[in-house]
Design a protein around this motif. Structure first.
Motif, PDB file in Angstrom:
ATOM      1  N   THR A   6      -9.923  -1.434   4.471  1.00 13.52           N
ATOM      2  CA  THR A   6     -11.077  -0.637   4.880  1.00 13.52           C
ATOM      3  C   THR A   6     -10.655   0.819   4.965  1.00 13.52           C
ATOM      4  OG1 THR A   6     -11.990  -2.473   6.176  1.00 13.52           O
ATOM      5  CG2 THR A   6     -12.844  -0.278   6.646  1.00 13.52           C
ATOM      6  N   GLN A   7     -11.243   1.624   4.112  1.00 13.66           N
ATOM      7  CA  GLN A   7     -10.966   3.062   4.130  1.00 13.66           C
ATOM      8  C   GLN A   7     -11.976   3.758   5.034  1.00 13.66           C
ATOM      9  OE1 GLN A   7     -11.920   5.539   0.693  1.00 13.66           O
ATOM     10  NE2 GLN A   7      -9.882   6.483   0.823  1.00 13.66           N
ATOM     11  N   ASP A  18      -8.073   7.694   6.408  1.00 15.67           N
ATOM     12  CA  ASP A  18      -7.090   6.677   6.748  1.00 15.67           C
ATOM     13  C   ASP A  18      -7.585   5.314   6.278  1.00 15.67           C
ATOM     14  OD1 ASP A  18      -4.727   5.621   7.797  1.00 15.67           O
ATOM     15  OD2 ASP A  18      -4.853   6.904   9.571  1.00 15.67           O
ATOM     16  N   TYR A  19      -6.841   4.261   6.585  1.00  9.96           N
ATOM     17  CA  TYR A  19      -7.219   2.921   6.137  1.00  9.96           C
ATOM     18  C   TYR A  19      -6.657   1.881   7.088  1.00  9.96           C
ATOM     19  CZ  TYR A  19      -2.426   2.576   4.499  1.00  9.96           C
ATOM     20  OH  TYR A  19      -1.061   2.544   4.448  1.00  9.96           O
ATOM     21  N   ASP A  20      -7.253   0.705   7.085  1.00  8.39           N
ATOM     22  CA  ASP A  20      -6.757  -0.460   7.822  1.00  8.39           C
ATOM     23  C   ASP A  20      -6.638  -1.617   6.844  1.00  8.39           C
ATOM     24  OD1 ASP A  20      -6.646   0.503  10.585  1.00  8.39           O
ATOM     25  OD2 ASP A  20      -8.816   0.688  10.411  1.00  8.39           O
ATOM     26  N   GLU A  79      -2.629   2.422  -4.298  1.00  7.66           N
ATOM     27  CA  GLU A  79      -2.384   3.726  -3.691  1.00  7.66           C
ATOM     28  C   GLU A  79      -3.611   4.155  -2.889  1.00  7.66           C
ATOM     29  OE1 GLU A  79      -1.515   6.205  -7.037  1.00  7.66           O
ATOM     30  OE2 GLU A  79       0.612   5.653  -7.064  1.00  7.66           O
ATOM     31  N   PHE A  80      -3.384   4.568  -1.631  1.00  8.94           N
ATOM     32  CA  PHE A  80      -4.470   5.037  -0.791  1.00  8.94           C
ATOM     33  C   PHE A  80      -4.123   6.416  -0.233  1.00  8.94           C
ATOM     34  CE2 PHE A  80      -6.363   0.999  -1.130  1.00  8.94           C
ATOM     35  CZ  PHE A  80      -7.652   1.065  -0.586  1.00  8.94           C
ATOM     36  N   PRO A  81      -5.078   7.356  -0.345  1.00  6.04           N
ATOM     37  CA  PRO A  81      -4.851   8.698   0.204  1.00  6.04           C
ATOM     38  C   PRO A  81      -5.000   8.694   1.719  1.00  6.04           C
ATOM     39  CG  PRO A  81      -7.050   8.550  -0.733  1.00  6.04           C
ATOM     40  CD  PRO A  81      -6.374   7.234  -1.023  1.00  6.04           C
ATOM     41  N   VAL A  82      -4.229   9.525   2.389  1.00  2.61           N
ATOM     42  CA  VAL A  82      -4.318   9.643   3.849  1.00  2.61           C
ATOM     43  C   VAL A  82      -4.288  11.117   4.236  1.00  2.61           C
ATOM     44  CG1 VAL A  82      -3.256   7.407   4.306  1.00  2.61           C
ATOM     45  CG2 VAL A  82      -1.812   9.429   4.149  1.00  2.61           C
ATOM     46  N   VAL A  95       0.855  -1.188   0.000  1.00  3.19           N
ATOM     47  CA  VAL A  95       0.000   0.000   0.000  1.00  3.19           C
ATOM     48  C   VAL A  95       0.889   1.236   0.000  1.00  3.19           C
ATOM     49  CG1 VAL A  95      -1.800   1.298   1.189  1.00  3.19           C
ATOM     50  CG2 VAL A  95      -1.818  -1.209   1.257  1.00  3.19           C
ATOM     51  N   ILE A  96       0.784   2.024  -1.040  1.00  2.00           N
ATOM     52  CA  ILE A  96       1.510   3.288  -1.137  1.00  2.00           C
ATOM     53  C   ILE A  96       0.590   4.402  -0.659  1.00  2.00           C
ATOM     54  CG2 ILE A  96       2.764   4.862  -2.655  1.00  2.00           C
ATOM     55  CD1 ILE A  96       4.008   2.071  -2.415  1.00  2.00           C
ATOM     56  N   GLU A  97       1.082   5.218   0.268  1.00  2.00           N
ATOM     57  CA  GLU A  97       0.265   6.296   0.818  1.00  2.00           C
ATOM     58  C   GLU A  97       0.511   7.607   0.089  1.00  2.00           C
ATOM     59  OE1 GLU A  97       1.010   6.607   4.976  1.00  2.00           O
ATOM     60  OE2 GLU A  97       0.076   4.671   5.457  1.00  2.00           O
TER      61      GLU A  97
END
Length: 347
Positions: A88-89, A73-75, A53-56, A18-20
């Protein structure tokens, strides 16, 4: 290696990374959260490379008049042998905890959405899975492996062995006739027993690594520490065989060697290093690797494992001490197992 381990090893795949991407503060200043700003990216070309890719947004500043106080955020939950990944976003607004303003909490209106990915063994890449029935089937297949009787046997076998052998070590030695007088036969049988337990431990830690229960680096350290013990057992066993077949001593003779029981003391020190809780330390990577005893200790509720701040403080002290120790030895980089610093920890 057992058939179940071979079967599990064949199912292991590269982990989905997972790239933030941090959302700018400007984009989170509006009255509402723009869906386009929090949208993850799991395009086909990314999944082919093994990442998403997930935004934070983790700025916890709450500005007056309802400004600020947003989060994204995410888990990550991993199933099976890492071939199933559920992310889970969560996003929404933050507020002060009115009972204790030292803390911030998510408002009751915050949103959750789930993204699921599975590894396609035919195409050798991850794909997104939107079908609920298909996902349920994949989870059932993963649990069939996770709760396989051989996996259960390895897990409970390790716990039973450690508790019988080390927690009740003095009782164990007495029952095995290893104290106060040791005969060649008793010691040979002891070596035979412990050698096979080392094999079982290596299988257990291999299974843990396959299911991502421990990191690959920690599995390597655990396996090497067990292998060092096996080497000492082999050395002792060869010496005992020489006493019987070369020097023609009787099996019921009292054990004694020409180095004042040097081999036995060396074996006992290696046993202690494996089974008394402790850490191998790489201060340059700032990593702690558990020995066998510390792995067992981590299953138990203790002040160090129930309080992240206390554990962080302990880790800092151990790394600082290890760095000083290695500097005295002139070691500037950990290249082999022997370069790792080791310390016992009383928990």
């Amino acid at each position: 290696m057992s058939e179940i381990i071979k079967k599990l090893a064949e199912r292991v795949c590269k982990p989905l990374k997972v790239i933030e991407n941090t959302i700018s503060r400007e984009k989170m200043r509006g009255a509402i959260i723009n869906e386009a700003d929090i949208r993850p990216n799991f395009a086909k070309e990314l999944l082919q490379e093994g990442f998403v890719e997930f935004p934070v947004y983790r700025d916890q500043k709450i500005v007056g008049l309802g400004r600020g106080g947003k989060f994204c955020d995410y888990d990550v939950q991993i199933y099976g042998v890492g071939n199933l990944v559920e992310i889970t976003q969560s996003y929404g607004e933050l507020e002060f905890n009115m009972q204790d303003r030292r803390y911030i909490k998510r408002t009751a209106q915050h949103q959750l959405r789930v993204f699921r990915f599975f590894y396609d063994y035919n195409e050798k890449r991850f794909k997104q899975e939107n079908n609920e029935a298909r996902w349920k089937q994949l989870l059932e297949e993963a649990n069939d492996l996770l709760f396989h009787e051989e996996v259960d046997k390895a897990l409970w076998g390790f716990i039973d062995f450690y508790e019988d052998y080390w927690i009740e070590h003095e009782v164990f030695k007495f029952q095995r006739k290893l104290t106060p007088i040791v005969t060649l036969l008793d010691l040979k049988e002891y070596c035979h027993y412990l050698w096979y337990k080392c094999v079982e431990m290596n299988d257990f830690f291999t299974i843990l690594g396959i299911f991502r229960g421990i990191s690959e680096s920690e599995k390597t350290v655990l396996a090497e520490s067990v292998n060092r013990l096996k080497e000492q057992i082999d050395d002792m066993h060869m010496h005992l065989n020489a006493q019987v077949f070369i020097h023609e001593k009787e099996l019921d003779a009292i054990y004694h060697d020409d180095q004042h029981n040097y081999r036995l003391r060396k074996l006992e020190n290696t046993i202690k290093r494996a089974f008394k809780p402790g850490f191998y330390i790489d201060p340059f990577k700032e990593e702690l690797y558990r020995n066998v005893g510390q792995y067992y200790a981590s299953m138990l509720p203790t002040k160090y494992f129930s309080n992240s701040e206390t554990m962080k403080e302990l880790k800092g002290k151990l790394i600082k001490s290890a760095k000083n120790s290695l500097a005295i030895k002139g070691i500037t980089k950990v290249e082999t197992f022997d370069d790792l610093e080791f310390t016992y920890v009383d928990l």
